[in-house]
Scaffold this motif. Structure first.
Motif, PDB file in Angstrom:
ATOM      1  N   PRO A  43      56.556  86.961 189.905  1.00  0.00           N
ATOM      2  CA  PRO A  43      55.633  86.845 191.242  1.00  0.00           C
ATOM      3  C   PRO A  43      54.237  86.137 190.562  1.00  0.00           C
ATOM      4  CG  PRO A  43      56.336  89.210 190.984  1.00  0.00           C
ATOM      5  CD  PRO A  43      56.986  88.504 189.775  1.00  0.00           C
ATOM      6  N   PRO A  44      53.648  85.281 191.165  1.00  0.00           N
ATOM      7  CA  PRO A  44      52.590  84.470 190.705  1.00  0.00           C
ATOM      8  C   PRO A  44      51.437  85.352 190.219  1.00  0.00           C
ATOM      9  CG  PRO A  44      52.786  84.355 193.257  1.00  0.00           C
ATOM     10  CD  PRO A  44      53.973  85.139 192.547  1.00  0.00           C
ATOM     11  N   GLU A  45      51.216  86.314 190.633  1.00  0.00           N
ATOM     12  CA  GLU A  45      50.055  87.438 190.463  1.00  0.00           C
ATOM     13  C   GLU A  45      50.099  87.957 188.986  1.00  0.00           C
ATOM     14  OE1 GLU A  45      52.578  89.934 192.659  1.00  0.00           O
ATOM     15  OE2 GLU A  45      51.975  88.108 192.837  1.00  0.00           O
ATOM     16  N   GLU A  46      51.113  87.569 188.296  1.00  0.00           N
ATOM     17  CA  GLU A  46      51.543  88.219 187.148  1.00  0.00           C
ATOM     18  C   GLU A  46      51.049  87.464 186.023  1.00  0.00           C
ATOM     19  OE1 GLU A  46      55.371  89.982 186.213  1.00  0.00           O
ATOM     20  OE2 GLU A  46      55.049  91.005 188.192  1.00  0.00           O
ATOM     21  N   ALA A  47      50.694  87.782 184.971  1.00  0.00           N
ATOM     22  CA  ALA A  47      50.118  86.929 183.775  1.00  0.00           C
ATOM     23  C   ALA A  47      51.170  86.967 182.513  1.00  0.00           C
ATOM     24  CB  ALA A  47      48.997  87.707 183.245  1.00  0.00           C
ATOM     25  N   GLU A  48      51.206  85.741 181.711  1.00  0.00           N
ATOM     26  CA  GLU A  48      51.749  85.451 180.684  1.00  0.00           C
ATOM     27  C   GLU A  48      51.066  85.352 179.282  1.00  0.00           C
ATOM     28  OE1 GLU A  48      55.389  82.287 179.210  1.00  0.00           O
ATOM     29  OE2 GLU A  48      54.589  82.297 181.292  1.00  0.00           O
ATOM     30  N   LEU A  49      51.634  86.072 178.310  1.00  0.00           N
ATOM     31  CA  LEU A  49      51.056  85.776 176.901  1.00  0.00           C
ATOM     32  C   LEU A  49      51.865  84.702 176.444  1.00  0.00           C
ATOM     33  CD1 LEU A  49      49.177  86.684 174.536  1.00  0.00           C
ATOM     34  CD2 LEU A  49      51.126  87.874 173.865  1.00  0.00           C
ATOM     35  N   TYR A  50      51.368  83.569 176.356  1.00  0.00           N
ATOM     36  CA  TYR A  50      51.769  82.399 175.823  1.00  0.00           C
ATOM     37  C   TYR A  50      52.211  82.293 174.349  1.00  0.00           C
ATOM     38  CZ  TYR A  50      50.096  80.592 180.248  1.00  0.00           C
ATOM     39  OH  TYR A  50      49.665  80.558 182.046  1.00  0.00           O
ATOM     40  N   ALA A  51      51.132  82.809 173.637  1.00  0.00           N
ATOM     41  CA  ALA A  51      51.085  82.719 172.291  1.00  0.00           C
ATOM     42  C   ALA A  51      50.289  83.586 171.612  1.00  0.00           C
ATOM     43  CB  ALA A  51      50.783  81.140 171.647  1.00  0.00           C
ATOM     44  N   LEU A  52      50.638  84.471 170.397  1.00  0.00           N
ATOM     45  CA  LEU A  52      49.981  85.138 169.459  1.00  0.00           C
ATOM     46  C   LEU A  52      50.250  84.978 168.326  1.00  0.00           C
ATOM     47  CD1 LEU A  52      48.815  88.675 170.277  1.00  0.00           C
ATOM     48  CD2 LEU A  52      49.457  87.945 168.165  1.00  0.00           C
ATOM     49  N   TYR A  53      49.530  84.423 167.360  1.00  0.00           N
ATOM     50  CA  TYR A  53      49.779  83.984 166.028  1.00  0.00           C
ATOM     51  C   TYR A  53      48.672  84.670 165.127  1.00  0.00           C
ATOM     52  CZ  TYR A  53      53.464  81.096 167.677  1.00  0.00           C
ATOM     53  OH  TYR A  53      54.602  80.502 168.251  1.00  0.00           O
ATOM     54  N   VAL A  54      49.062  85.192 163.929  1.00  0.00           N
ATOM     55  CA  VAL A  54      47.920  85.687 163.109  1.00  0.00           C
ATOM     56  C   VAL A  54      48.383  85.024 161.667  1.00  0.00           C
ATOM     57  CG1 VAL A  54      47.473  87.909 161.792  1.00  0.00           C
ATOM     58  CG2 VAL A  54      48.096  87.700 164.371  1.00  0.00           C
ATOM     59  N   HIS A  55      47.336  84.728 160.981  1.00  0.00           N
ATOM     60  CA  HIS A  55      47.614  83.951 159.590  1.00  0.00           C
ATOM     61  C   HIS A  55      48.391  85.203 158.761  1.00  0.00           C
ATOM     62  CE1 HIS A  55      47.029  82.557 155.595  1.00  0.00           C
ATOM     63  NE2 HIS A  55      46.276  81.611 156.017  1.00  0.00           N
ATOM     64  N   PRO A  56      49.614  84.943 158.279  1.00  0.00           N
ATOM     65  CA  PRO A  56      50.461  85.796 157.643  1.00  0.00           C
ATOM     66  C   PRO A  56      49.632  86.782 156.510  1.00  0.00           C
ATOM     67  CG  PRO A  56      51.536  83.690 157.649  1.00  0.00           C
ATOM     68  CD  PRO A  56      49.917  83.416 158.215  1.00  0.00           C
ATOM     69  N   GLU A  57      48.428  86.287 155.857  1.00  0.00           N
ATOM     70  CA  GLU A  57      47.691  86.918 155.012  1.00  0.00           C
ATOM     71  C   GLU A  57      47.063  87.987 155.755  1.00  0.00           C
ATOM     72  OE1 GLU A  57      44.896  84.365 153.103  1.00  0.00           O
ATOM     73  OE2 GLU A  57      46.618  83.477 151.718  1.00  0.00           O
ATOM     74  N   GLN A  58      46.916  88.096 157.050  1.00  0.00           N
ATOM     75  CA  GLN A  58      46.277  89.161 157.786  1.00  0.00           C
ATOM     76  C   GLN A  58      47.130  89.930 158.625  1.00  0.00           C
ATOM     77  OE1 GLN A  58      42.835  89.690 158.134  1.00  0.00           O
ATOM     78  NE2 GLN A  58      42.656  88.060 156.267  1.00  0.00           N
ATOM     79  N   TYR A  59      48.405  89.748 158.303  1.00  0.00           N
ATOM     80  CA  TYR A  59      49.518  90.856 159.106  1.00  0.00           C
ATOM     81  C   TYR A  59      49.188  92.140 158.753  1.00  0.00           C
ATOM     82  CZ  TYR A  59      53.176  86.987 159.873  1.00  0.00           C
ATOM     83  OH  TYR A  59      53.453  85.906 160.262  1.00  0.00           O
ATOM     84  N   SER A  60      49.366  93.281 159.515  1.00  0.00           N
ATOM     85  CA  SER A  60      49.106  94.453 159.481  1.00  0.00           C
ATOM     86  C   SER A  60      47.753  94.933 159.161  1.00  0.00           C
ATOM     87  CB  SER A  60      50.002  95.075 158.555  1.00  0.00           C
ATOM     88  OG  SER A  60      51.401  94.823 158.899  1.00  0.00           O
ATOM     89  N   THR A  61      46.915  94.067 159.682  1.00  0.00           N
ATOM     90  CA  THR A  61      45.332  94.471 159.372  1.00  0.00           C
ATOM     91  C   THR A  61      44.553  94.718 160.925  1.00  0.00           C
ATOM     92  OG1 THR A  61      44.622  92.180 159.607  1.00  0.00           O
ATOM     93  CG2 THR A  61      45.221  92.995 157.171  1.00  0.00           C
ATOM     94  N   GLY A  62      45.379  94.713 161.942  1.00  0.00           N
ATOM     95  CA  GLY A  62      44.666  94.801 163.271  1.00  0.00           C
ATOM     96  C   GLY A  62      44.422  93.620 163.887  1.00  0.00           C
ATOM     97  N   VAL A  63      44.461  92.428 163.510  1.00  0.00           N
ATOM     98  CA  VAL A  63      44.123  91.249 164.034  1.00  0.00           C
ATOM     99  C   VAL A  63      44.871  90.939 165.258  1.00  0.00           C
ATOM    100  CG1 VAL A  63      43.943  88.580 163.909  1.00  0.00           C
ATOM    101  CG2 VAL A  63      43.156  90.136 162.088  1.00  0.00           C
ATOM    102  N   GLY A  64      46.324  91.170 165.116  1.00  0.00           N
ATOM    103  CA  GLY A  64      47.024  90.906 166.120  1.00  0.00           C
ATOM    104  C   GLY A  64      47.004  91.924 167.419  1.00  0.00           C
ATOM    105  N   ARG A  65      46.869  93.282 166.961  1.00  0.00           N
ATOM    106  CA  ARG A  65      46.388  94.241 168.061  1.00  0.00           C
ATOM    107  C   ARG A  65      44.947  93.875 168.559  1.00  0.00           C
ATOM    108  NH1 ARG A  65      43.223  98.964 168.243  1.00  0.00           N
ATOM    109  NH2 ARG A  65      44.398 100.766 168.984  1.00  0.00           N
ATOM    110  N   ALA A  66      44.031  93.508 167.895  1.00  0.00           N
ATOM    111  CA  ALA A  66      42.958  93.198 168.828  1.00  0.00           C
ATOM    112  C   ALA A  66      43.011  92.225 169.792  1.00  0.00           C
ATOM    113  CB  ALA A  66      41.775  92.945 167.770  1.00  0.00           C
ATOM    114  N   LEU A  67      43.730  91.099 169.227  1.00  0.00           N
ATOM    115  CA  LEU A  67      43.997  89.873 170.248  1.00  0.00           C
ATOM    116  C   LEU A  67      44.852  90.584 171.562  1.00  0.00           C
ATOM    117  CD1 LEU A  67      44.603  87.057 167.668  1.00  0.00           C
ATOM    118  CD2 LEU A  67      42.862  87.208 169.379  1.00  0.00           C
ATOM    119  N   LEU A  68      45.820  91.107 171.109  1.00  0.00           N
ATOM    120  CA  LEU A  68      46.693  91.691 172.233  1.00  0.00           C
ATOM    121  C   LEU A  68      46.111  92.349 173.113  1.00  0.00           C
ATOM    122  CD1 LEU A  68      49.489  91.691 173.721  1.00  0.00           C
ATOM    123  CD2 LEU A  68      50.116  93.653 172.164  1.00  0.00           C
ATOM    124  N   LEU A  69      45.359  93.313 172.826  1.00  0.00           N
ATOM    125  CA  LEU A  69      44.506  94.271 173.492  1.00  0.00           C
ATOM    126  C   LEU A  69      43.437  93.468 174.308  1.00  0.00           C
ATOM    127  CD1 LEU A  69      44.127  97.461 171.185  1.00  0.00           C
ATOM    128  CD2 LEU A  69      45.658  97.037 173.098  1.00  0.00           C
TER     129      LEU A  69
END
Length: 165
Positions: free
Chosen positions: A79-105
């Protein structure tokens, strides 16, 4: 994201692809990814604009460490009213530090505030790290599969959804 952020975002994207897709995509393809070309593509996209698309960056100590882009869902069966996350990338040195979580939220919060009832995304089927990440935030596969290939290598993607309301 501004024009000044494009080089850092392109670097994060290239490093992210090389990290996340090693063994899933041909190594020659991953080795051929170019930060310079990615920078120009991002600058061109920003100059053209994409209706409703929002680019967010995450910074730590004045350094760009993550990027997310979302907007209206693009698939014809959604349905056109829905949204899409086109991209989410975190620098590999920052994996598991909360950066991806913050962006997604932040993406989910903005979609909710805009009245979007659901957020969807595509993820490479074999990318178990990303799939576990999204599943921790309530995303579930919706049954759609896109049989992508890179060269002669099958790289199918599965679509996920998360209700926001």
């Amino acid at each position: 994201m501004t024009d000044a952020d494009c080089a850092a975002v392109a670097e994060i994207r290239v490093l992210g692809w090389r990290s996340a897709y090693a063994g899933l995509m041909p190594q020659a393809f991953l080795d051929g990814l170019s930060v310079e070309e990615g920078t120009e593509q991002l600058r061109e996209r920003l100059a053209r604009g994409r209706a409703g698309a929002v680019d967010l960056i995450a910074e730590r100590a004045d350094r760009t460490v993550g990027w997310a882009c979302f907007g209206p869902a693009r698939d014809s069966d959604v349905p056109p009213e829905e949204a899409e996350l086109y991209a989410l990338y975190v620098h590999p040195e920052q994996y598991s530090t909360g950066v991806g979580r913050a962006l997604l939220l932040e993406c989910a919060a903005r979609c909710t505030a805009a009245g979007r009832p659901r957020l969807r995304l595509w993820v490479i089927e074999g990318n178990t790290r990303a799939r576990r990440f999204y599943e921790r935030f309530g995303f579930v596969p919706d049954g759609a599969v896109d049989p992508q290939t890179v060269g002669d290598t099958p790289v199918p993607e599965v679509r996920y959804r998360r209700d926001l309301t």
